[in-house]
Every structure is written in structure tokens, then in C-alpha cells.
Design an enzyme around this catalytic site. Structure first.
Site, PDB file in Angstrom:
ATOM      1  N   HIS A   1       0.830  -1.196   0.000  1.00  0.00           N
ATOM      2  CA  HIS A   1       0.000   0.000   0.000  1.00  0.00           C
ATOM      3  C   HIS A   1       0.871   1.256   0.000  1.00  0.00           C
ATOM      4  CE1 HIS A   1      -3.774  -2.197   1.753  1.00  0.00           C
ATOM      5  NE2 HIS A   1      -3.364  -2.694   0.607  1.00  0.00           N
TER       6      HIS A   1
ATOM      7  N   GLU B   1       0.908   3.920   1.917  1.00  0.00           N
ATOM      8  CA  GLU B   1       1.421   4.344   3.220  1.00  0.00           C
ATOM      9  C   GLU B   1       2.656   3.536   3.607  1.00  0.00           C
ATOM     10  OE1 GLU B   1      -3.167   4.498   3.513  1.00  0.00           O
ATOM     11  OE2 GLU B   1      -1.632   3.440   2.359  1.00  0.00           O
TER      12      GLU B   1
ATOM     13  N   CYS C   1      -6.106   1.781   5.325  1.00  0.00           N
ATOM     14  CA  CYS C   1      -6.777   0.535   5.704  1.00  0.00           C
ATOM     15  C   CYS C   1      -6.551   0.238   7.185  1.00  0.00           C
ATOM     16  CB  CYS C   1      -6.301  -0.621   4.834  1.00  0.00           C
ATOM     17  SG  CYS C   1      -4.627  -1.203   5.169  1.00  0.00           S
TER      18      CYS C   1
ATOM     19  N   CYS D   1      -2.550  -0.467   7.563  1.00  0.00           N
ATOM     20  CA  CYS D   1      -1.733   0.738   7.448  1.00  0.00           C
ATOM     21  C   CYS D   1      -1.844   1.597   8.708  1.00  0.00           C
ATOM     22  CB  CYS D   1      -2.139   1.540   6.217  1.00  0.00           C
ATOM     23  SG  CYS D   1      -1.658   0.756   4.670  1.00  0.00           S
TER      24      CYS D   1
ATOM     25  N   ALA E   1     -13.221   6.794 -33.124  1.00  0.00           N
ATOM     26  CA  ALA E   1     -12.545   7.807 -33.935  1.00  0.00           C
ATOM     27  C   ALA E   1     -13.299   7.971 -35.241  1.00  0.00           C
ATOM     28  CB  ALA E   1     -11.102   7.382 -34.211  1.00  0.00           C
TER      29      ALA E   1
ATOM     30  N   THR F   1     -15.457  -6.700 -35.831  1.00  0.00           N
ATOM     31  CA  THR F   1     -14.384  -5.698 -35.847  1.00  0.00           C
ATOM     32  C   THR F   1     -13.019  -6.371 -35.908  1.00  0.00           C
ATOM     33  OG1 THR F   1     -15.691  -4.042 -34.666  1.00  0.00           O
ATOM     34  CG2 THR F   1     -13.308  -3.846 -34.513  1.00  0.00           C
TER      35      THR F   1
ATOM     36  N   ASP G   1     -10.447  -5.586 -38.999  1.00  0.00           N
ATOM     37  CA  ASP G   1      -9.276  -4.747 -38.730  1.00  0.00           C
ATOM     38  C   ASP G   1      -8.023  -5.523 -38.320  1.00  0.00           C
ATOM     39  OD1 ASP G   1     -10.851  -2.568 -39.234  1.00  0.00           O
ATOM     40  OD2 ASP G   1     -11.222  -2.081 -37.127  1.00  0.00           O
TER      41      ASP G   1
ATOM     42  N   LEU H   1      -4.931  -4.833 -30.084  1.00  0.00           N
ATOM     43  CA  LEU H   1      -5.638  -4.589 -28.822  1.00  0.00           C
ATOM     44  C   LEU H   1      -4.683  -4.569 -27.626  1.00  0.00           C
ATOM     45  CD1 LEU H   1      -8.809  -6.849 -29.320  1.00  0.00           C
ATOM     46  CD2 LEU H   1      -8.487  -4.451 -29.958  1.00  0.00           C
TER      47      LEU H   1
END
Length: 367
Positions: free
Chosen positions: A59, A61, A84, A93, A163, A203, A207, A211
Site C-alpha cells: 500500500h 502508506e 486501511c 496501514c 474515432a 471488428t 481490422d 488490442l
């Protein structure tokens, strides 16, 4: 000097702004845990900073205390989210803060997790630590919008992106490139900040996308590929299929094609047989619920016109990025128009309008 309105000094705000920047930088890269920033100050000097570790641990902290170049005894700690206070895979923490005799703790907002919510305040107070909360609350609520939604709704935070050219085309087989290199980097940044990216098999087959996140040094943080493919029409020679490994691909299907199912399963894809509705499409809400259960907390949808319209109509995007190019695309052969501008502008609010990335303009919408 503190203000009358919130009783926090300009220095307090400066340190919390730094903590927020630290949290934003790691957002989307901390697994199930929220990304937290932490700054430790002693005698008006920053003696350490910390962020939540990649994957969620350690974490912020813990990291900040570990990084101190001076004894943190008597210091002030600025944290973007309530520390936490329970044992999990790491000690609380709050215990670490008390052990290191930090005098003051400033945190922005309570954690929504029921195991922690509001409890840290009283724990720290009982140990004679001066605790203040609410510092830059508005900024923190914005930062943790997705985390709060995850915990409240048990759903991923969904970001849409599309786009289009100046003449409102999102695909042309004659001139496929729409946006410029700067916009492309923003797209990859969005991929970096999400743990899942969704497209349809249609798609994917047209294309053949990768990804992946292709920002230098961050390829290992590419999102899981999520393919909606009810009839298992996915091209087995596509890049996505060839690069299946370590559970990085989830396919929702509704087909009895045993040959493809066996092939994809052996490759290492995670196949989910999903029922279809009367109109012969998947129930997207049910898919989102299943994605949350398998660890997808932030989802980027980079679909075509049909998938984007389905999400928009049901108001299932929490954010939507519209990339507008300054150039026209040719309509000589096959092309696809964007047909959801009206839906987008009536069902969503404009959050940021037409900020420029080179010659492209980006508008961000929110639900």
C-alpha cells in the site's frame, strides 16, 4: 494560513495535490485495490512519497514510510484515501502509522469498502494522532469514481472510444488511418488504464487489431482482450488468436462449433457460453457482471458502430471519448458511418469539449 471555507492551509492543499498526482499516475494498474498516493512531511519539508504498488501491494502508506530519508516520528501524512485498518494479505496501514509515531494524518475521503469505511478515523484518534479528512474531497471523489462504482454496483467502469473522420466515417477500406500519432498515444494510454478491452469478432476480423498497449515500457500492462462472438466467427489466423496466452483473452459465445471451441480452449482462451436474448444479441449488462466477477474493473470498449450504439442506447458508458480527425475519408468502396451522434448528445453530458491533440479534436462525454 487556513481558509475560512474548509480550514485547510494552502500548504495542506499543495501536499494533497501531490498525493493525488501520485495516485493518478498508478490508476488502473493496482488490481482490485484502489490507487492511493501518500506524502509525508516533517517541518514543512517532504521526507517521503509513496504509491500503491503495481497489482495493489504494498500500500502507498507502507511504501512512503519505507522510503523515508528521515525518521517519520512527529511528521504529517497526506493520503488520498482512508488508510486501511484491517488485516488482509498485509497488516493494517493504521498500525504502521501508529508504530512509526506519525503525529498528524490528513486523508481526503472515506474508503467505500465496508471493512474500513470511517473506522480508521477513530482508531488513529484513540492513539493520539490528529486526524483530518475532507481535504480536496471533490478532486478525490472524481479520482475514485470508478472504484466507488465497482464496489457499489459490482460492475466495471466502462469507457467508450471511437474515432471518426471530418465526414463522420469510422471505417474505410481505402484509407484506414483516421487519427494522428498523438491521438494514438492517448488511445494506448486509455488501454494502459483499463484491465479489459472489448470488441466484436466482426471488428476483429475486419481490422485484425492487436488490442495491446504499445506505450514504451508498458506492454506488460496491456488489457485482457474481450471478444463478443456469439457464432464463433473469429478468424483463427488473426493476431489476437495467435497471441493468446496466460488467460489474456476472454470470448463470449453461443455456438455449437466444437472444432473452434476446442481450438481456442487449447490455445488458452477463456470461453464463456453466454445466452442470447430474443433479438439474438447478448445481454450486455449480464456480460458486464460476469466481467466484474473475473476481475475486470475498468473496461474500454473499442467497438464498431453497432456495439457502440448498443452501449450508448442503454447508457452503459460511464465515459466516452470522441476522437475527431480533420481529414475526410474516401467513400469509394466499403465504408461505415457513425450513426450515434444524436444518441450521444442527448443521453450524455459533455465533460470536456474539443481539446486539441495536434490536428485532432477530442470531446469527452460523461453519463
Amino acid at each position: 494560513m487556513s481558509t475560512k471555507r474548509d480550514n485547510f492551509s494552502s500548504k495542506d492543499k499543495k501536499y494533497m495535490k501531490l498525493a493525488l498526482d501520485l495516485a493518478r499516475a498508478r490508476r488502473g494498474l493496482t488490481g482490485d485495490n484502489p490507487s492511493v498516493g501518500c506524502v509525508i512531511v516533517k517541518k514543512d519539508k517532504i521526507i517521503s512519497i509513496g504509491q500503491t504498488g503495481y497489482g495493489g501491494r504494498p500500500h502507498a502508506e507502507h511504501n512512503a514510510i519505507l522510503n523515508c530519508f528521515e525518521d517519520p516520528k512527529g511528521s504529517k501524512m497526506y493520503i488520498t484515501l482512508e488508510p486501511c485498518n484491517h488485516y488482509g494479505k498485509t497488516p493494517p496501514c493504521t498500525k504502521n502509522i501508529i508504530k512509526n509515531k506519525i503525529s498528524e494524518v490528513y486523508y481526503s475521503i472515506d474508503d467505500i469498502d465496508v471493512k474500513m469505511k470511517g473506522k480508521s478515523y477513530s482508531i488513529l484518534k484513540k492513539n493520539n494522532i490528529n486526524v483530518k479528512k475532507g481535504l480536496l474531497k471533490k478532486e478525490s471523489l472524481n479520482l475514485y469514481e470508478s472504484y466507488y462504482l465497482n464496489r457499489k454496483k459490482k460492475l466495471p467502469y466502462v469507457i467508450g472510444k471511437i474515432a471518426l473522420s471530418k465526414n463522420k466515417i469510422i471505417y474505410s477500406d481505402v484509407s484506414k488511418k483516421i487519427t494522428n500519432e498523438i491521438s494514438d498515444k492517448l488511445t494506448h494510454y486509455l488501454r494502459l488504464k483499463c484491465d479489459g478491452i472489448m470488441v466484436t469478432s466482426e471488428t476483429l476480423n475486419i481490422d485484425n487489431p492487436k488490442l495491446s498497449c504499445r506505450l514504451e515500457g508498458y506492454a506488460q500492462h496491456s488489457p485482457k482482450r474481450i471478444i463478443l462472438d456469439k457464432n464463433l466467427k473469429i478468424d483463427l489466423k488473426s493476431y489476437v488468436v495467435k497471441s493468446i496466452k496466460n488467460g489474456n483473452t476472454i470470448i463470449f459465445y453461443n455456438s455449437n462449433n466444437k472444432i473452434k471451441k476446442n481450438f481456442l480452449t487449447k490455445k488458452g482462451a477463456f470461453l464463456i457460453n453466454q445466452p442470447i436474448q430474443k433479438h439474438r444479441n447478448f445481454d450486455l449488462k449480464k456480460i458486464l457482471k460476469k466481467l466484474y466477477l473475473v476481475g475486470i474493473k475498468n473496461l474500454l470498449v473499442e467497438g464498431g458502430d453497432k456495439l457502440t450504439k448498443s452501449f450508448l442506447q442503454k447508457r452503459m458508458f460511464n465515459e466516452f471519448y470522441m476522437f475527431k480527425s480533420s481529414k475526410n475519408l474516401l467513400k469509394e468502396n466499403k465504408y461505415v458511418n457513425f450513426t450515434s451522434s444524436y444518441i450521444l448528445n442527448t443521453k450524455y453530458d459533455r465533460y470536456k469539449t474539443n481539446f486539441k491533440l495536434g490536428t485532432d479534436k477530442i470531446t469527452i462525454y460523461k453519463r
